[in-house]
Design an enzyme around this catalytic site. Structure first.
Site, PDB file in Angstrom:
ATOM      1  N   ASP A  23     -20.360 -15.210 -23.561  1.00 15.77           N
ATOM      2  CA  ASP A  23     -19.470 -15.325 -22.438  1.00 15.77           C
ATOM      3  C   ASP A  23     -19.364 -14.164 -21.588  1.00 15.77           C
ATOM      4  O   ASP A  23     -20.244 -13.254 -21.710  1.00 15.77           O
ATOM      5  CB  ASP A  23     -18.153 -15.206 -23.375  1.00 15.77           C
ATOM      6  CG  ASP A  23     -18.037 -14.514 -24.336  1.00 15.77           C
ATOM      7  OD1 ASP A  23     -18.692 -13.145 -24.363  1.00 15.77           O
ATOM      8  OD2 ASP A  23     -17.453 -14.544 -25.623  1.00 15.77           O
TER       9      ASP A  23
ATOM     10  N   ASP B 297     -17.453 -11.215 -20.157  1.00 16.48           N
ATOM     11  CA  ASP B 297     -15.975 -10.299 -20.189  1.00 16.48           C
ATOM     12  C   ASP B 297     -15.895  -9.145 -19.056  1.00 16.48           C
ATOM     13  O   ASP B 297     -16.835  -8.724 -18.552  1.00 16.48           O
ATOM     14  CB  ASP B 297     -16.000  -9.318 -21.466  1.00 16.48           C
ATOM     15  CG  ASP B 297     -15.827 -10.193 -22.404  1.00 16.48           C
ATOM     16  OD1 ASP B 297     -15.093 -11.242 -22.610  1.00 16.48           O
ATOM     17  OD2 ASP B 297     -16.484  -9.425 -23.646  1.00 16.48           O
TER      18      ASP B 297
ATOM     19  N   ASP C  32     -18.419   0.757 -28.512  1.00 16.48           N
ATOM     20  CA  ASP C  32     -19.118   1.112 -29.581  1.00 16.48           C
ATOM     21  C   ASP C  32     -20.531   1.539 -29.279  1.00 16.48           C
ATOM     22  O   ASP C  32     -20.823   2.672 -29.807  1.00 16.48           O
ATOM     23  CB  ASP C  32     -19.309   0.023 -30.768  1.00 16.48           C
ATOM     24  CG  ASP C  32     -19.237  -1.467 -30.198  1.00 16.48           C
ATOM     25  OD1 ASP C  32     -19.864  -1.379 -28.806  1.00 16.48           O
ATOM     26  OD2 ASP C  32     -18.960  -2.395 -30.817  1.00 16.48           O
TER      27      ASP C  32
END
Ligand code: ATP
Ligand code: MG
Length: 481
Positions: free
Chosen positions: A84, A86, A161
């Site tokens: 997807d 983002d 992260d």
């Protein structure tokens, strides 16, 4: 239904978006960050979905900064198809909503995001998040409980992260902004933490599972700093709410790389955080059949995903928890519980225990239970029972499960063949099969051949208790159904 008039009124009621005074420039970047220009990378706009481009262009034209970020940039650089797209921006959620009007809605309570929909695609648009440590609520171990602070692009990059997940594709000039040397990490197929690994795991222990997931999915090596921090931090996963762990389990085991996920999680001692009893069982020497069942079910799931077929989470969980169920049943039978009663109680116990671990949603646990319950019914082939079982809503899943158990080494070859034939036979054929099964069952000792260790024990018990057990089995199953 909203009438057309009302619909138009709603649209008019929206505040118009003010035209941008100036285009938001690319911000000044901190030392160490670098810009990889359009000519230096392989991402072309054609690889970005129409919906994502509309969102990026819409934000940019309205004067906001707009970047593609996270997995999509990483995957495009790796030549993989992103799952997807983002987007992140300096526009506040409310501003995004006004800009895209009826295509946008705000979601989330703690950290508000905008979902913008074009066609069937939904693009998640997040406002840059701040690192504002003072404003974060934390648990005693340092886990971030709430962080709803907006920030700058640079701050946003700090709270992501791994380096590979923090590349920003800038729609303004189609360059990529790299704050952390992610470019080299991706080239070297290395997963590296942004900041100090142990501290980042304390903030959010799920990052350990994410590390395992990306290593498995992308074939990346974990940076030694991550490898060293995991054993010191993995106990922290106990603090994570089961529903959040369940989300990760789905991403690890239902996305086409389940086999590698299991291997990576086991290598780093993380599998026990998700499936503690199964992890124990898989480590036991006498559980060869359990290992095979798990291996086959993960293979099967991965193959289905690769072929673009749907996978049913309940089926996979039924398989992953089955070895635990058998051990629990065995334990209850050693306390002199009859076989089927032990099975029923074991099923309740295993599913109940799981609620405190990864909290498989209830709609799936009901199906898991049905798949398990139907396994006993395959053995009863008298009278109208096979017809009733065949008509059962879960017959297909339960039969596939029977075949899976057989393939893993359970002594079910004859039974699975019989059911295979029964499904395709015509009326007369079915009658003959039922008659043949009757004869076979009367001949007491089915030609079982040598039994694999665990099923041999179960088989002996089954045969010893044949007469009275048949009765109690149907009584219990009738109750359960
Ligand atoms: P996938 O291809 O599986 O979607 P992804 O990298 O896009 O991988 P997501 O879970 O969709 O992963 O998250 C999107 C991005 O949000 C990540 O790339 C990362 O930058 C950031 N992110 C997500 N979860 C965390 C987390 N727990 N801690 C820090 N950053 C996170
Ligand atoms: Mg993603």
């Amino acid at each position: 239904m909203v009438s057309l008039k009302h619909f138009i009124a709603l649209q008019l009621a929206e505040e118009p978006v003010a035209p941008p005074a100036v285009q938001s420039p690319t911000p000044a970047l901190p030392a160490g960050a670098r810009v990889i220009s359009r000519e230096q990378h392989r991402i072309s706009r054609r690889q970005i979905s129409d919906a994502a481009l509309q969102v990026l262009n819409g934000l940019h034209q309205a004067g906001y900064q707009a970047y593609l970020v996270g997995g999509s940039v990483r995957d495009l650089l790796l030549g993989r198809e992103p799952k997807d797209f983002d987007v992140c921006t300096n526009a506040r959620p409310e501003e995004v909503r006004k800009l895209f009007r009826r295509n946008a809605r705000l979601i989330g309570r703690r950290f508000i995001l905008a979902h913008v929909q074009f066609g069937r695609e939904i693009i998640e648009v997040a406002t840059f998040r701040g690192s504002g440590k003072d404003e974060q609520a934390r648990s005693a171990s340092g886990r971030i409980l709430a962080d709803n602070v907006y920030g700058s692009l640079e701050e946003d990059a700090q709270r992501r992260d791994f380096t590979a997940n923090a590349l920003y594709y800038n729609i303004a000039d189609r360059s990529i902004i790299d704050f952390w040397g992610a470019w080299e990490d991706i080239e070297a197929q290395r997963l590296r933490m942004i900041g100090e690994a142990e501290e980042r795991f304390h903030e959010d222990p799920v990052r350990m599972l994410r590390a395992a997931r990306f290593a498995a999915k992308l074939g990346f090596q974990l940076d030694p700093a991550i490898e060293a921090a995991i054993p010191r931090c993995r106990e922290l996963l106990r603090e994570v709410p089961p529903a959040r762990l369940y989300e990760e389990v789905g991403k690890l085991f239902l996305a086409g790389f389940a086999q590698q996920s299991l291997a990576t999680l086991q290598r780093h001692g993380l599998f026990s955080a998700l499936f503690p009893q199964l992890d124990d069982a898989l480590g036991r020497e006498d559980q060869g059949e359990a290992r095979e069942l798990v291996r086959l079910s993960l293979d099967n799931t991965d193959a289905r995903v690769a072929a673009g077929k749907s996978v049913h989470p309940a089926f996979l969980f039924a398989a992953l928890l089955w070895p635990v169920l058998l051990l629990e049943q065995e334990r209850l039978m050693s306390e002199d519980k009859p076989e089927l009663v032990a099975m029923q109680q074991a099923a309740s116990l295993v599913l109940e225990e799981n609620r405190g671990q990864i909290a498989i949603p209830r709609r799936f646990t009901l199906t898991i239970r049905e798949i398990w319950d139907l396994q006993a019914r395959f053995h009863r082939r008298g009278g109208r029972r096979p017809y009733a079982l065949l008509a059962h809503e879960r017959f297909r899943a339960a039969f596939d499960f029977l075949v899976l158990r057989r393939n893993a080494g359970a002594n079910l070859a004859l039974l699975a063949d019989w059911w295979q034939q029964f499904q395709s036979a015509d009326n007369d054929g079915r009658k003959q099969l039922i008659e043949a099964a009757h004869q076979e069952d009367r001949g007491a000792e089915l030609s079982l051949g040598p039994l694999p260790a665990s099923e041999a024990k179960r088989g002996k018990r089954r045969r010893r208790r044949r007469g009275p057990r048949q009765k109690s089995e149907s009584a219990v199953t009738a109750e359960a159904n």
